[in-house]
Design an enzyme around this catalytic site. Structure first.
Site, PDB file in Angstrom:
ATOM      1  N   HIS A  70       0.852  -1.022  -0.029  1.00 50.47           N
ATOM      2  CA  HIS A  70      -0.287   0.275   0.010  1.00 50.47           C
ATOM      3  C   HIS A  70       0.702   1.623  -0.045  1.00 50.47           C
ATOM      4  O   HIS A  70       1.732   1.239   0.175  1.00 50.47           O
ATOM      5  CB  HIS A  70      -1.151  -0.054   1.041  1.00 50.47           C
ATOM      6  CG  HIS A  70      -0.145  -0.126   2.205  1.00 50.47           C
ATOM      7  ND1 HIS A  70       0.536   1.141   2.942  1.00 50.47           N
ATOM      8  CD2 HIS A  70       0.168  -0.887   3.541  1.00 50.47           C
ATOM      9  CE1 HIS A  70       0.536   1.328   4.305  1.00 50.47           C
ATOM     10  NE2 HIS A  70       0.956  -0.287   4.751  1.00 50.47           N
ATOM     11  N   GLU A  91      -2.193  -7.198   7.824  1.00 48.11           N
ATOM     12  CA  GLU A  91      -1.200  -6.678   8.211  1.00 48.11           C
ATOM     13  C   GLU A  91      -0.331  -7.952   9.329  1.00 48.11           C
ATOM     14  O   GLU A  91      -1.142  -7.574  10.665  1.00 48.11           O
ATOM     15  CB  GLU A  91      -0.005  -5.826   8.705  1.00 48.11           C
ATOM     16  CG  GLU A  91       0.998  -4.926   8.938  1.00 48.11           C
ATOM     17  CD  GLU A  91       2.400  -5.731   8.057  1.00 48.11           C
ATOM     18  OE1 GLU A  91       2.284  -6.586   7.880  1.00 48.11           O
ATOM     19  OE2 GLU A  91       2.794  -5.017   7.238  1.00 48.11           O
TER      20      GLU A  91
END
Length: 193
Positions: free
Chosen positions: A13, A84
């Site tokens: 990202h 994550e």
């Protein structure tokens, strides 16, 4: 995934306020900065509408925003295993802050205390994602996070998950996993479009 021509494209990202300053950002659902949005659009231009057999995205906002700004939102399927690393009590902290309490600390060598995830738990999720990709068709495109993708790449290459510690991965970067003859390899790593 045994066909030599198949590839697995990884997109970290774009920048967030916390990634910009180095805070551990696991499950906190924070947005991209203006620079992160620019990086995400640059990923889209770099990929230039390239077709993929499957597009998978983390459920976290920063990865979904990157996927959308890169132009792949309509094709993407949210995969919780792409979230994550759960840093537990180290969430929102800088590595230097943790090292002030635990000299020499890194997430790769010391891990995080409960209720965070162990490296083996993160690797288990990464391996499940790889199995899902292998069961699909064509090249795959994944939008996810720095530490998770580093562990995934190590698992892909048959290395111990901690080997991800040597694979630096910047915000908005593109990496490609593939094959050299029949061997799994890291074909390109940490490209900034």
């Amino acid at each position: 995934m045994t066909e030599r021509a198949r590839e697995l494209w990884l997109v970290r990202h774009g920048e967030t306020e916390w990634s910009r300053i180095g805070k551990h950002t696991g499950r906190s659902d924070i947005p991209l900065t203006a620079e992160g949005e620019r990086q995400a659009r640059a990923v889209g231009a770099y990929l230039a509408g390239r077709p993929f057999g499957q597009v998978l995205v983390s459920p976290l906002r920063r990865a979904r925003q990157t996927c959308a700004l890169a132009g792949y939102e309509a094709l993407a399927r949210v995969v919780p295993d792409l979230a994550e690393w759960d840093y537990g009590p180290y969430e929102r902290r800088l590595s230097s802050e943790v090292r002030a309490e635990i000299p020499g600390w890194t997430v790769w060598t010391h891990g995080v205390p409960s209720p965070g995830e162990t490296l083996d738990q993160v690797a288990g999720r990464a391996r499940r994602v790889l199995a899902e990709v292998e069961a699909g068709e064509g090249d795959a495109l994944l939008f996810a996070h720095g530490h998770l993708l580093r562990v995934l790449a190590a698992c892909w290459a048959g290395l111990p998950p901690a080997a991800g510690g040597v694979l630096a991965l910047g915000p908005g970067s593109v990496s490609v996993l593939g094959f050299e003859t029949e061997r799994r390899v890291i074909r390109r790593w940490n490209l900034a479009p």
